[in-house]
Design a protein around this motif. Structure first.
Motif, PDB file in Angstrom:
ATOM      1  N   THR A   1      -8.847  32.732  63.965  1.00  0.00           N
ATOM      2  CA  THR A   1      -7.870  32.096  63.079  1.00  0.00           C
ATOM      3  C   THR A   1      -8.200  30.610  62.917  1.00  0.00           C
ATOM      4  N   GLU A   2      -8.543  29.976  64.021  1.00  0.00           N
ATOM      5  CA  GLU A   2      -8.911  28.552  63.981  1.00  0.00           C
ATOM      6  C   GLU A   2     -10.171  28.356  63.135  1.00  0.00           C
ATOM      7  N   GLN A   3     -11.159  29.211  63.322  1.00  0.00           N
ATOM      8  CA  GLN A   3     -12.399  29.106  62.544  1.00  0.00           C
ATOM      9  C   GLN A   3     -12.102  29.333  61.055  1.00  0.00           C
ATOM     10  N   PHE A   4     -11.256  30.306  60.761  1.00  0.00           N
ATOM     11  CA  PHE A   4     -10.893  30.591  59.372  1.00  0.00           C
ATOM     12  C   PHE A   4     -10.175  29.392  58.746  1.00  0.00           C
TER      13      PHE A   4
ATOM     14  N   ASP B   1     -10.236  24.718  55.125  1.00  0.00           N
ATOM     15  CA  ASP B   1     -10.194  23.262  54.917  1.00  0.00           C
ATOM     16  C   ASP B   1     -11.494  22.799  54.245  1.00  0.00           C
ATOM     17  N   LEU B   2     -12.608  23.326  54.709  1.00  0.00           N
ATOM     18  CA  LEU B   2     -13.899  22.933  54.120  1.00  0.00           C
ATOM     19  C   LEU B   2     -13.986  23.370  52.656  1.00  0.00           C
ATOM     20  N   CYS B   3     -13.470  24.589  52.406  1.00  0.00           N
ATOM     21  CA  CYS B   3     -13.486  25.083  51.011  1.00  0.00           C
ATOM     22  C   CYS B   3     -12.587  24.226  50.144  1.00  0.00           C
ATOM     23  N   ASP B   4     -11.414  23.870  50.653  1.00  0.00           N
ATOM     24  CA  ASP B   4     -10.494  23.028  49.890  1.00  0.00           C
ATOM     25  C   ASP B   4     -11.131  21.658  49.599  1.00  0.00           C
TER      26      ASP B   4
END
Length: 143
Positions: free
Chosen positions: A129-132, A137-140
């Motif tokens: 969940t943390e990795q997702f 965040d990176l995608c945003d």
């Protein structure tokens, strides 16, 4: 028997002892006569009937007691068979109890293993969940 009075001297004691010995040596008048019996035939016949009746009663009682003993022995045999059956049932129940206890121990171990696996899965789920979230965040940011 009368006890003689104690004589005052030994001479008198000897004399009393001789007198008692003579008296004991004389046959008594009562002992010399043979005993006479007054026999009543009717009374003897009645006594005989009572004895025979009592004997028949004893035989019936003996027969009844023998029958009761036989029934008691049969009952004891049945009770012994029931006892053996109950003991066999108890043995079977004890074996089943032992098997269930063994199965319960296996289930407890399995439960512990599942709890450990669940804890590991929960930890992995948090990590994923943390990795997702990081990826989101990176995608945003990229958009």
């Amino acid at each position: 028997a009368k006890k003689p009075a104690k004589p005052a001297n030994k001479k008198a004691a000897k004399k009393a002892a001789k007198k008692a010995a003579k008296k004991a040596a004389k046959p008594s008048a009562k002992a010399a006569k043979p005993p006479t019996y007054d026999l009543d035939v009717e009374e003897l016949e009645e006594d005989e009937e009572e004895v025979l009746s009592g004997s028949a009663c004893c035989m019936q009682t003996g027969s009844a007691l023998a029958h009761m003993k036989e029934q008691a022995e049969e009952h004891v045999g049945l009770l012994e068979a029931e006892l053996q059956s109950a003991l066999a049932s108890i043995k079977g129940l004890e074996e089943a109890k032992t098997k269930l206890e063994h199965d319960l121990q296996g289930l407890k171990k399995e439960k512990e293993a599942l709890a450990a696996h669940r804890a590991q899965a929960t930890s992995q789920e948090r990590h994923i969940t943390e990795q997702f979230r990081i990826i989101e965040d990176l995608c945003d940011r990229l958009l």
